[in-house]
Scaffold this motif. Sequence first.
Motif, short mmCIF file in Angstrom:
data_model
loop_
_atom_site.label_atom_id
_atom_site.label_comp_id
_atom_site.label_asym_id
_atom_site.label_seq_id
_atom_site.Cartn_x
_atom_site.Cartn_y
_atom_site.Cartn_z
N THR A 26 69.77 46.50 35.64
CA THR A 26 68.42 46.08 35.72
C THR A 26 67.91 45.15 34.76
OG1 THR A 26 67.78 48.13 34.60
CG2 THR A 26 68.20 48.34 37.03
N ASP A 27 66.69 44.62 35.10
CA ASP A 27 65.94 43.92 33.87
C ASP A 27 64.60 44.82 34.06
OD1 ASP A 27 64.39 42.18 32.59
OD2 ASP A 27 64.33 40.50 33.99
N PHE A 28 64.46 45.31 32.80
CA PHE A 28 63.38 46.09 32.50
C PHE A 28 62.13 45.45 31.54
CE2 PHE A 28 66.12 46.63 28.89
CZ PHE A 28 65.48 46.44 27.91
N SER A 29 62.27 44.09 31.45
CA SER A 29 61.37 43.49 30.96
C SER A 29 59.70 43.62 31.44
CB SER A 29 61.52 42.07 30.44
OG SER A 29 61.65 41.33 31.58
N GLY A 30 58.92 43.72 30.57
CA GLY A 30 57.57 44.04 31.32
C GLY A 30 57.03 45.44 31.36
N LEU A 31 58.20 46.32 31.19
CA LEU A 31 57.72 47.77 31.13
C LEU A 31 57.32 48.02 29.63
CD1 LEU A 31 60.55 49.24 33.44
CD2 LEU A 31 58.04 48.46 34.12
N TYR A 73 76.15 39.05 34.74
CA TYR A 73 74.60 39.45 34.99
C TYR A 73 74.28 40.34 33.70
CZ TYR A 73 75.91 38.58 39.70
OH TYR A 73 76.26 37.95 41.04
N LEU A 74 74.89 40.32 32.63
CA LEU A 74 74.69 40.97 31.60
C LEU A 74 74.04 39.93 30.50
CD1 LEU A 74 77.67 43.35 31.05
CD2 LEU A 74 75.47 44.09 31.74
N ILE A 106 66.41 44.66 40.08
CA ILE A 106 67.84 45.03 39.98
C ILE A 106 68.41 43.27 39.91
CG2 ILE A 106 69.71 45.58 41.68
CD1 ILE A 106 67.97 47.76 42.64
N ARG A 107 69.52 43.14 39.12
CA ARG A 107 70.10 42.01 39.05
C ARG A 107 71.54 42.07 39.97
NH1 ARG A 107 70.30 41.68 32.90
NH2 ARG A 107 68.14 41.17 32.41
N ALA A 108 72.22 43.15 39.87
CA ALA A 108 73.42 43.13 40.71
C ALA A 108 73.80 44.79 40.52
CB ALA A 108 74.51 42.33 40.10
N ALA A 109 74.88 45.05 41.31
CA ALA A 109 75.38 46.44 41.31
C ALA A 109 76.90 46.39 41.37
CB ALA A 109 74.60 47.20 42.52
N PHE A 110 77.52 47.35 40.97
CA PHE A 110 79.01 47.83 41.40
C PHE A 110 78.90 49.18 42.12
CE2 PHE A 110 83.43 48.32 40.38
CZ PHE A 110 83.82 46.82 40.47
#
Length: 174
Positions: A26-31, A73-74, A106-110
Amino acid sequence: MPTELKIKKLEEIDDSLSKAHSVFITDFSGLTVEEVTRLRKEFRKNNVKYIVVKNTLARISAKKYGYEKLTPYLNGPTGLAIALDDPTAPVRVIFDFKKDKEKPAIRAAFLEGQLLEKEAAESIRHIPPRDVLLGQVVSAIAAPISGFIGGLQQLMSKLAYTISAIKDKKENVA
């Protein structure tokens, strides 16, 4: 030379990834800090670990535990939502949280050995939780059995009624 703090963080990531049923980047920027704390609390309720990571450390752990497909994605501010039980729990928590805000993204998942791009990862939220799925399977299996038992009960009732009618008729004749 790695610092003691980095070593501990790497151990935390390693421990979580070794137990993971699924991993969501996930990208949590802005939180705000309060929002991230609230998000972590929601994750904990659903047995999901949320770790804000340094991308370099996350890449090291990802390669070690077979999640190397996630390494592209990291980048940028990164949080890992790691499911310890229900593999679909992280995405449901994220979307419940996103009712108020647009983040985290969400950027990606495994999941189940497969890399899921953003859209596929987000679509998982429509899959019911594991307990609900198990209940649906059990009810699907039980439905024919209960129908069969109901049919047998009706046959037994008709047989008992017929025997009773024959008995009454014979008593009236005699």
